[in-house]
Structure formats: C-alpha cells, structure tokens
Design a protein around this motif. Structure first.
Motif, PDB file in Angstrom:
ATOM      1  N   TYR A  56      37.668  36.190  36.934  1.00 56.83           N
ATOM      2  CA  TYR A  56      37.438  35.620  38.258  1.00 56.83           C
ATOM      3  C   TYR A  56      38.236  36.377  39.305  1.00 56.83           C
ATOM      4  CZ  TYR A  56      35.940  31.614  35.404  1.00 56.83           C
ATOM      5  OH  TYR A  56      35.344  30.809  34.477  1.00 56.83           O
ATOM      6  N   SER A  57      37.694  36.435  40.509  1.00 54.43           N
ATOM      7  CA  SER A  57      38.436  36.966  41.638  1.00 54.43           C
ATOM      8  C   SER A  57      39.135  35.815  42.361  1.00 54.43           C
ATOM      9  CB  SER A  57      37.495  37.698  42.604  1.00 54.43           C
ATOM     10  OG  SER A  57      36.579  36.784  43.189  1.00 54.43           O
ATOM     11  N   ALA A 128      42.876  37.542  36.942  1.00 50.01           N
ATOM     12  CA  ALA A 128      42.362  36.201  37.221  1.00 50.01           C
ATOM     13  C   ALA A 128      43.402  35.134  36.898  1.00 50.01           C
ATOM     14  CB  ALA A 128      41.080  35.957  36.430  1.00 50.01           C
ATOM     15  N   TYR A 131      45.940  35.184  39.685  1.00 52.02           N
ATOM     16  CA  TYR A 131      45.446  34.495  40.866  1.00 52.02           C
ATOM     17  C   TYR A 131      45.516  32.981  40.685  1.00 52.02           C
ATOM     18  CZ  TYR A 131      43.458  39.100  41.907  1.00 52.02           C
ATOM     19  OH  TYR A 131      43.287  40.447  42.151  1.00 52.02           O
TER      20      TYR A 131
END
Length: 639
Positions: A56-57, A128, A131
């Motif tokens: 995921y970003s 990810a 983040y």
C-alpha cells in the motif's frame, strides 16, 4: 491525464480493499505500563507485519474505505484494548508512540523485500508497514483526551531495561509475550529477517527526537505533535521546573501566571488582578526563574545576541587591523567569544551521540565551518606572533575575513522561525544536494574536454589558462571559446568547441534547471511539512542540552569548562551544587530579563482579559420586568 491517474489509483485501492476484506482483521495486543519497552516495540512490529501484506502507498492507507478496514481497527485496539470506552490511558505503556516511530524507522531501513520463508515478496511491503506505523501513531494521539497524557506519550524517552538478560534473548511465540497475536509464517520470518530492533540506536531519545531524526514529516505536522512543538518552543512545556540539587527531569506543563478567570460580575474593584485567583500566582512563584533560561525561545534570543556581539567584534578587529603584530583588547575579546562558541558547539556535538544527529539541524554545518576557520586563523595568528612573521600575520587576517560569509547568515538565522524563511531554507538545502549530485556528471564531461583541449593547444595555452577559459565558456562566455578555438587547433578546435558549448550551455544547463525546478515544485507542494520539519529541528537543536541541569550561555560556558577538574576532588552532589551557584551568580541578568518579559506578558494578557470581560458586561441585556422578558423569550422559542 490527471483524471486517468486518479482513476487508476482508485482502481488499485479497490483491488487492495477487496483482497484485505477477505482476510481476518487483527489488532495490537494489550501493552500495559509495566511491559518492557523492547517487548512493546516487538509486539508493534509483529502486529504490523501480520496485518499488512500488500504494498500500500500512504495515500491508499489514508483513504477512508481502506482506513476503516485496516487502520481503524489497529488504532481502536490501542485506544480501547479491553473493548471498553472507559479505559484509562494511564494504564497504557507510555512508549506506544515511540514504539510506532521506531517500527517506522525499522521498516524503512529494510531495503530488501525478499522473504526467507517463501523466497519472494512483493516490493514495497516494508514501506507500507512504515506508513501504517506513522498513521497509527498520529491517529492514536488524537484519541488521547488528556493533555498531560499526550505530552508523556510524545516525550517518552527510550531507556534500557535494568534486566539485560530478559531483553537479550530473541523473542518468539513462546517468549514472555503470551498474548501476542498469531501471525503467518511469512510475516513472522520477515520480522526475524530484519533483525528485529537495534535498540541501542534509540536509547536516550524521546519519541519526538526519533521522529525528527527519521524525518517523519507527516507525524510532526499532526495537530497534537505540532501543538507540543509550539509549547516547547514557548516554554509552556518544560523538562526542568527548577535548578536545584534535587531536581529531576520530567516533561510537564509550566504555569506562566495565566490563572483561571473567576466569576465576579458584581465586583466593583478597579484592580486588574481582581479576575485572577491568588493561588495560581503563588503556584507560578514556586518555579525557579533560572530554569526558564532553558526555554528554546529564550535560548535562541540570547544566542542571537551572542552572535551580534561576535559579529561586532569581528568587524571592529578587521577595521582596526594594522601592520603591527601586537594583540589588542578587541582581539582578546574576540578570542574569548570564539572560544565560548566553539566549546558550546563541541558540547552539543558530544551530547548528540553521533555526527548524523548533530547535523540534523540546518545551521550545524555553518557552525562547524565557523569553528574550523577560526582554528586556522588562531593557529596562524599565534605562529606569526611568536615568529614575528608579517606575511603569515596578513594571511591569518585574510582567512579571518572568510568568517563573514558564514557569520552574517548565522546571525540572521532567527528568521527561520517564520514560515516563509523556514520553507525556503530546506528547499535550498535539498536543491544544493541535487546540484552536488548532478555536478558529478558535469565534472566527468568537463575533464574529458579539458584534457583534449590542453593537449591540442599546449603550444599556445597553459594548463591554468585553458582551465579558466573552459570554466568561462561553461558559465556562458561562449564567444571567448569560439575566438580561441582556431588557436587551439585549426582542424579540431572549432568543431570540438561547438560540441562543448552545445553540450554544456544548452543540454546540461537545461537538464540541471529542469531537475532543480521539479524538485523545488515538489517541496513547495509540501511547504507546511517542510516548515514544520525545519522548526522541529530547530526546537530539537535547543533541546540537545536538556540532559544537563546547568547550562551556561557562551562565553560564560568557559567558566564551566574551567570548573571541570574540580570533579576530581568533589563528589557529584557538591560539584552539582557548585555549578548551580556559579550559574546563578553569572546568569542573573538573563534571568531578570526573562522575568521582566514574562511579567509584562502576563500583565498584557490580564489586561486583555479584563477588557474582554468589560465588553461582555456592556453587551448584557438590561434589567427588564420578569414577566416581559419571559413573555418575549417564550414567543421567540415558539416561533
């Protein structure tokens, strides 16, 4: 084009959501206050490794739908670990935020995405997880209702545990974390592959300091963290409430004499202090005014005054320079101020644990260069004085004049606290890095042409003359290059010079300008993040001395340096008490200035509050018959 990119991003988010919703949601285990901090970090990393198994970003993790299914349950498990809304945050471990920031650093430092168990892992999973750790840390602070608890979470310092045997053993599913969630073998092996946590790197650092060093810009830009940064800067949050032998370091809110307003609408006293409780004023008097010298705002102001004096002595010495080798009083004072400045920088670099932590501040490179230039000047000046060498003496003052290139910008460094300059300076720093990297390609191409032109024109041009001519051509003086081309070589000179001018003035310069423009545009889009990051680094630079109970302003810190041998004959308490006594004897003018400023600030605030209260009383409804008022109110509510 932008619509297609947004549509593609939405499709990717939908695909990730579909894959995630089919799995089982996990949460963090209970992290009580008596839990070892290393186990807290391990539990956080293991949970994130189990929950996130797709690249995921940051934008995807922040999206509402994906956040509701992935991030929100993890945050809820920290806010309500027992499933009850009446859970008290003082029962939580204070290192939760620090553990999340450390997990972010640990995942970002993982450069390889290959899993040992399967031999393959999709690229970007570690990013990810990093983040997610930053997002969870930010949202968790928003759920902490009490301000003091939020401050403790942000300023928690990672300390080594007393029982080293318990922390040196590698953790596993059967180790003390009995309530650890079950994870897949792939994610568990991924955590083991990273070597878990190198806690020695994070010890004696707070969560805020780790966030600044690791450049967690989105975390620093969040409301709770930015509020703590502002109050640290203004001195509303302090680590030392007094300067005494029994004082201990702990982050707490400092009462600035801003007492609570009481209801006295019937009072007829004209005194401005009638709106304030006396207990609050007495409470503020119990705090030592000398502890206020550690406030970053006041420290930066007095350091700016110190730079002003240093710059004034610098100009006076250069203007009064003569051919005589004698030492004047101005030069003696300049040496004293430079010695205090160099000592302060040395102590900051020493307390910063590593050079990387010290250079996180933008101005640290300036300070190091200022000290190095001064040392060269001092050595040459001393040698020329002892040897009666007038040539070296003149050279030493020429080297001292180079300090103006750094002292003048350093004096105006206080402008960096303003958003405009605080945004431009990080941009200049990053653009300088991009230019230095691109300069490698320019040097390679330049050396090739320089070698060729030097051999072709060896009968006409010397090496130094050829070098500077090509430098002039590179910076735009193409006409001088074309004029000298036939003298270099009638056959190859004009053609090679045309290629050199085209390659440098058109191609390389255009590419360099494009790279710098693109980099500058990206940074300006995140201008607020860049400013908060720069401001946080400034606050951190002022907090590097927070470990010391007594901090002497330069050049008075030379007194503390002279006192250091007394540690051999005095015990710790006696030496500490002596430093406190010397601090109060030498820094009382600074303390008086801070006391007057805060007293005027308190009076101004009280005056404003008094005027506001009078304005509210003047706008009150006049006394009317009760029946009329109630009738009007009743009609107003009905209709």
């Amino acid at each position: 084009m932008d619509f297609e990119l947004d549509l593609q991003s939405d499709l990717e988010i939908s695909e990730f959501e579909t894959g995630f919703n089919s799995g089982k949601q996990v949460g963090f285990p209970a992290l009580p206050e008596d839990m070892d901090f290393e186990d807290v970090v391990y539990a956080i990393e293991l949970t994130l490794a189990s929950a996130i198994d797709a690249p995921y970003s940051y934008k995807q993790l922040s999206a509402s739908s994906l956040s509701a299914g992935l991030i929100r349950p993890l945050v809820r498990s920290l806010v309500e670990p027992k499933g009850g809304v009446d859970y008290r945050f003082e029962m939580q471990h204070r290192g939760i935020v620090a553990g999340l920031i450390i997990a972010r650093c640990d995942f970002l430092s993982n450069t390889s995405d290959i899993d040992m168990a399967t031999g393959y892992m999709e690229k970007g999973i570690s990013d990810a997880r990093a983040y997610a750790a930053e997002i969870i840390a930010t949202r968790f602070l928003y759920h902490v209702p009490i301000d003091s608890d939020r401050i403790e979470f942000i300023t928690y310092e990672c300390k080594p545990e007393k029982n080293d045997n318990a922390t040196t053993q590698p953790s596993s599913e059967s180790s003390p974390l009995l309530n650890m969630p079950r994870v897949s073998p792939e994610s568990q092996q991924d955590v083991y592959r990273k070597g878990l946590i190198n806690m020695d790197y994070y010890y004696n650092f707070s969560a805020l300091q780790i966030a600044v060093i690791s450049e967690a810009k989105r975390f620093l830009c969040s409301g709770p963290v930015e509020s703590v940064l502002n109050r640290l800067w203004n001195g509303k949050i302090v680590f030392w409430d007094g300067i005494s032998r029994e004082a201990t370091k702990s982050a707490h809110i400092y009462p600035l004499g801003t007492a609570r307003r009481i209801n006295n609408s019937n009072s007829t006293e004209p005194n401005l202090f009638c709106f304030w409780k006396k207990n609050d004023a007495l409470e503020s008097k119990n705090h030592d005014i000398y502890a206020r010298l550690r406030v970053p705002k006041y420290r930066s102001f007095f350091i700016m005054i110190n730079y002003a004096i240093l710059l004034g002595l610098f100009y006076l010495l250069l203007f009064t320079e003569s051919d005589d080798l004698g030492i004047t009083m101005i030069e003696v004072l300049l040496h004293v101020w430079f010695a205090g400045f160099a000592t302060d920088e040395f102590m900051q670099a020493r307390e910063a644990v590593s050079l990387g932590h010290y250079t996180i501040d933008y101005w640290s490179v300036f300070d190091i260069t200022i000290v190095l230039i001064y040392l060269v000047f001092f050595c040459l000046r001393t040698y020329s004085y002892l040897r009666n060498d007038y040539i070296l003496n003149s050279l030493s003052f020429d080297i001292l004049s180079l300090e103006a290139l750094l002292l003048v910008p350093r004096f105006f460094s206080f402008l960096s606290i303003f958003p405009y300059f605080g945004t431009i300076l990080p941009c200049l720093k990053e653009l300088t890095k991009e230019f230095v990297k691109f300069l490698t390609l320019i040097i390679i191409i330049y050396l090739g042409f320089f070698t060729t032109f030097s051999f072709l024109g060896r009968d006409v041009f010397t090496i130094s003359k050829m070098f500077w001519m090509l430098v002039e051509v590179f910076f735009g003086a193409a006409s001088s290059g074309f004029a000298a081309a036939p003298q270099i070589s009638e056959e190859f000179g004009p053609v090679l010079m045309l290629i050199f001018v085209t390659l440098t003035n058109i191609l390389l310069i255009t590419v360099l300008v494009s790279i710098l423009s693109q980099r500058f545009s990206v940074m300006m889009l995140n201008a607020r993040e860049e400013y908060v990051m720069f401001f946080a680094a400034t606050v951190l630079e002022s907090m590097t001395t927070v470990e010391r109970l007594t901090y002497f302003y330069p050049p008075l810190n030379l007194i503390g340096l002279v006192m250091r041998p007394l540690r051999l004959i005095l015990d710790h308490n006696q030496y500490r008490q002596l430093r406190i006594l010397v601090l109060k004897l030498t820094h009382w003018p600074f303390a008086v200035g801070v006391y007057i400023y805060e007293s005027l600030q308190t009076l101004h605030h009280q005056n404003r509050q008094h005027k506001l209260n009078l304005r509210r009383n003047s706008r009150s409804i006049p006394n009317l018959p009760s029946t009329t008022v109630s009738s009007n109110r009743r009609k107003r509510y009905v209709f």
